[in-house]
Design a protein around this motif. Structure first.
Motif, short mmCIF file in Angstrom:
data_model
loop_
_atom_site.label_atom_id
_atom_site.label_comp_id
_atom_site.label_asym_id
_atom_site.label_seq_id
_atom_site.Cartn_x
_atom_site.Cartn_y
_atom_site.Cartn_z
N LYS A 195 19.21 40.05 -57.76
CA LYS A 195 19.21 41.10 -58.79
C LYS A 195 20.61 41.37 -59.35
N GLY A 196 21.66 40.88 -58.69
CA GLY A 196 23.03 41.15 -59.12
C GLY A 196 23.58 42.45 -58.57
N LYS A 197 22.82 43.12 -57.73
CA LYS A 197 23.26 44.38 -57.13
C LYS A 197 24.29 44.14 -56.02
N ALA A 198 24.00 43.21 -55.14
CA ALA A 198 24.96 42.81 -54.09
C ALA A 198 25.78 41.65 -54.64
N LYS A 199 27.07 41.69 -54.37
CA LYS A 199 27.98 40.66 -54.87
C LYS A 199 28.77 40.08 -53.69
N PRO A 200 28.14 39.14 -52.98
CA PRO A 200 28.81 38.59 -51.81
C PRO A 200 30.07 37.82 -52.19
N ASN A 201 31.08 37.97 -51.35
CA ASN A 201 32.30 37.19 -51.53
C ASN A 201 31.98 35.77 -51.06
N ARG A 202 32.05 34.83 -51.96
CA ARG A 202 31.63 33.45 -51.65
C ARG A 202 32.51 32.80 -50.59
N VAL A 203 33.79 33.13 -50.57
CA VAL A 203 34.67 32.59 -49.53
C VAL A 203 34.19 33.08 -48.17
N THR A 204 33.95 34.38 -48.06
CA THR A 204 33.46 34.94 -46.80
C THR A 204 32.15 34.31 -46.39
N PHE A 205 31.19 34.25 -47.30
CA PHE A 205 29.87 33.77 -46.93
C PHE A 205 29.85 32.28 -46.63
N LEU A 206 30.71 31.51 -47.26
CA LEU A 206 30.83 30.10 -46.89
C LEU A 206 31.32 29.97 -45.45
N LEU A 207 32.38 30.71 -45.14
CA LEU A 207 32.93 30.65 -43.78
C LEU A 207 31.99 31.30 -42.77
N TRP A 208 31.28 32.35 -43.20
CA TRP A 208 30.29 32.97 -42.30
C TRP A 208 29.10 32.06 -42.05
N ALA A 209 28.89 31.08 -42.89
CA ALA A 209 27.83 30.10 -42.64
C ALA A 209 28.34 29.03 -41.68
N ILE A 210 29.58 28.60 -41.85
CA ILE A 210 30.13 27.52 -41.03
C ILE A 210 30.47 27.97 -39.61
N ALA A 211 31.24 29.06 -39.47
CA ALA A 211 31.73 29.48 -38.16
C ALA A 211 30.61 29.77 -37.16
N PRO A 212 29.56 30.53 -37.53
CA PRO A 212 28.50 30.76 -36.55
C PRO A 212 27.76 29.48 -36.15
N LEU A 213 27.63 28.55 -37.08
CA LEU A 213 26.95 27.30 -36.73
C LEU A 213 27.79 26.50 -35.75
N ILE A 214 29.10 26.56 -35.87
CA ILE A 214 29.97 25.91 -34.88
C ILE A 214 29.81 26.60 -33.53
N ALA A 215 29.80 27.93 -33.54
CA ALA A 215 29.58 28.67 -32.29
C ALA A 215 28.24 28.29 -31.68
N PHE A 216 27.21 28.14 -32.51
CA PHE A 216 25.89 27.75 -32.03
C PHE A 216 25.95 26.42 -31.29
N PHE A 217 26.55 25.41 -31.92
CA PHE A 217 26.61 24.09 -31.28
C PHE A 217 27.49 24.12 -30.04
N SER A 218 28.55 24.93 -30.05
CA SER A 218 29.40 25.07 -28.87
C SER A 218 28.64 25.73 -27.73
N GLU A 219 27.87 26.75 -28.05
CA GLU A 219 27.08 27.44 -27.03
C GLU A 219 26.01 26.51 -26.46
N ILE A 220 25.35 25.76 -27.31
CA ILE A 220 24.33 24.81 -26.85
C ILE A 220 24.96 23.79 -25.90
N SER A 221 26.15 23.29 -26.26
CA SER A 221 26.81 22.29 -25.41
C SER A 221 27.22 22.86 -24.05
N GLN A 222 27.32 24.20 -23.96
CA GLN A 222 27.70 24.83 -22.69
C GLN A 222 26.50 25.41 -21.95
N GLY A 223 25.30 25.11 -22.43
CA GLY A 223 24.11 25.52 -21.71
C GLY A 223 23.64 26.93 -21.98
#
Length: 188
Positions: A19-47
């Motif tokens: 709707k254009g009401k929320a205006k996410p900062n694209r830099v933040t949301f790009l990094l917020w997509a990458i960093a948690p996914l790295i944490a996910f794979f790191s957590e999986i690798s540690q059981g």
């Protein structure tokens, strides 16, 4: 349960972005997509078991919000030098994770990268709270809290990312909900 609650908040954010009401900062949301996914794979690798679903779900929905920001031009947020600096520092954290490939260090660098990206939304939430959607952050805090309640093995791979997300989401949700900038102006 936490994933379901967070999904509702994220879908609310996606709708507000369309709707254009929320205006996410694209830099933040790009990094917020990458960093948690790295944490996910790191957590999986540690059981880490079911609790590793938290960073995956957070990264997935953040990626959807980022993609939604390209649909409506009104949802675009102006990128500043501060955004670029935080983005570069976040990428440095991700690079250091890649170089070390040690599970706990990867989680630490993911949290640091995510936190640096969060600075952009913290600033935006303080100065322009109406460009954000409080529900995603509120439900994110609830999801992180529920995840913490399910932990049986209290070690860093299990609790590191959920504690960080709980604190970050509470702070951002508070900035949006209570519009501190407006409150401080009123008191002066």
């Amino acid at each position: 349960m936490g994933a379901f609650i967070f999904s509702i908040g994220s879908i609310s954010y996606i709708i507000d972005t369309f709707k254009g009401k929320a205006k996410p900062n694209r830099v933040t949301f790009l990094l917020w997509a990458i960093a948690p996914l790295i944490a996910f794979f790191s957590e999986i690798s540690q059981g880490v078991g079911l609790q590793s679903l938290l960073p995956f779900i957070v990264g997935f929905f953040t990626l959807l919000i980022l993609l939604a920001s390209f649909v409506n031009k009104k949802a675009e947020w102006k990128i500043t030098n501060f955004d670029i600096t935080c983005g570069v520092l976040s990428l440095l954290g991700l690079f250091l994770w890649f170089v070390t490939k040690i599970g706990n260090i990867a989680i630490i660098f993911s949290i640091m990268a995510d936190g640096l990206a969060a600075l952009l939304t913290l600033k935006k939430s303080y100065f322009y709270p109406k460009t954000e959607n409080v529900w995603m952050y509120l439900t994110g805090a609830i999801y992180a809290g529920i995840t913490l309640l399910t932990i049986k093995t209290w070690n860093f791979p299990h609790y590191g990312f959920p504690i960080y997300l709980l604190l970050a989401n509470i702070i951002i949700a508070s900035l949006i909900k209570f519009d501190f900038k407006k409150s401080f102006k009123t008191r002066s």
